[in-house]
Write a protein that holds these residues in place. Sequence first.
Motif, PDB file in Angstrom:
ATOM      1  N   UNK A  40       0.802  -1.346  -0.036  1.00  0.00           N
ATOM      2  CA  UNK A  40       0.098   0.133   0.044  1.00  0.00           C
ATOM      3  C   UNK A  40       0.947   1.349  -0.068  1.00  0.00           C
ATOM      4  N   UNK A  41       2.100   1.313   0.730  1.00  0.00           N
ATOM      5  CA  UNK A  41       2.760   2.262   0.656  1.00  0.00           C
ATOM      6  C   UNK A  41       3.569   2.670  -0.520  1.00  0.00           C
ATOM      7  N   UNK A  42       3.797   1.589  -1.336  1.00  0.00           N
ATOM      8  CA  UNK A  42       4.242   1.755  -2.772  1.00  0.00           C
ATOM      9  C   UNK A  42       3.176   2.158  -3.746  1.00  0.00           C
ATOM     10  N   UNK A  63       1.057  -0.253  -9.297  1.00  0.00           N
ATOM     11  CA  UNK A  63       1.500   1.007  -9.527  1.00  0.00           C
ATOM     12  C   UNK A  63       2.044   1.447 -10.737  1.00  0.00           C
ATOM     13  N   UNK A  64       1.686   2.168 -11.620  1.00  0.00           N
ATOM     14  CA  UNK A  64       2.299   2.323 -13.054  1.00  0.00           C
ATOM     15  C   UNK A  64       3.566   2.927 -13.114  1.00  0.00           C
ATOM     16  N   UNK A  65       4.130   3.606 -12.114  1.00  0.00           N
ATOM     17  CA  UNK A  65       5.130   4.326 -12.131  1.00  0.00           C
ATOM     18  C   UNK A  65       6.217   3.219 -11.571  1.00  0.00           C
ATOM     19  N   UNK A  70      10.708  -4.166  -9.639  1.00  0.00           N
ATOM     20  CA  UNK A  70      11.287  -3.218  -8.560  1.00  0.00           C
ATOM     21  C   UNK A  70      10.210  -3.636  -7.265  1.00  0.00           C
ATOM     22  N   UNK A  71       8.842  -3.523  -7.405  1.00  0.00           N
ATOM     23  CA  UNK A  71       7.959  -3.937  -6.122  1.00  0.00           C
ATOM     24  C   UNK A  71       8.057  -5.225  -5.888  1.00  0.00           C
TER      25      UNK A  71
END
Length: 144
Positions: A40-42, A63-65, A70-71
């Motif tokens: 959630x923080x990511x 997250x599209x960014x 990486x996630x």
Amino acid sequence: MSQSFTKLWIHAIWATKNRQELIDFSIEKNLYDFIWQELNELGCPVRIINGMPDHVHVLFLQNPQKTISDIVKQIKGSSSHFMNRGEFILEKFAWQTGFGAFSVSESQLDAVCNYIKNQKRHHLKKNGEDEFNEFMRLHGLENK
């Protein structure tokens, strides 16, 4: 179109190092809650987390960014640090290097959620490695 829109559901699976059964029932809630919070923080809202003593399944919005790699790398690193720092187990906690991540269409969300929710029942018939290999085959990938 002047704006960008994404809604990419990801079913991610990763295992403990050497598939050691480190995620005991007594600690899994702590681990899953930590992973949920970190995702959630990511910027990756979580739909469900569950697993077995040697692996976890997570369904979340990407997250599209951020890249999936990486996630997952961030989550695996921070969660293993959390587990070792918290002294939840006597052994050193670590995840395997790799992971699997599969896209989930909106129409299949309930089915995937039910699959993840019922992990304990699924694994009465199939171990984690066989399950992962089946996912690889279903998605046209070879487990190397």
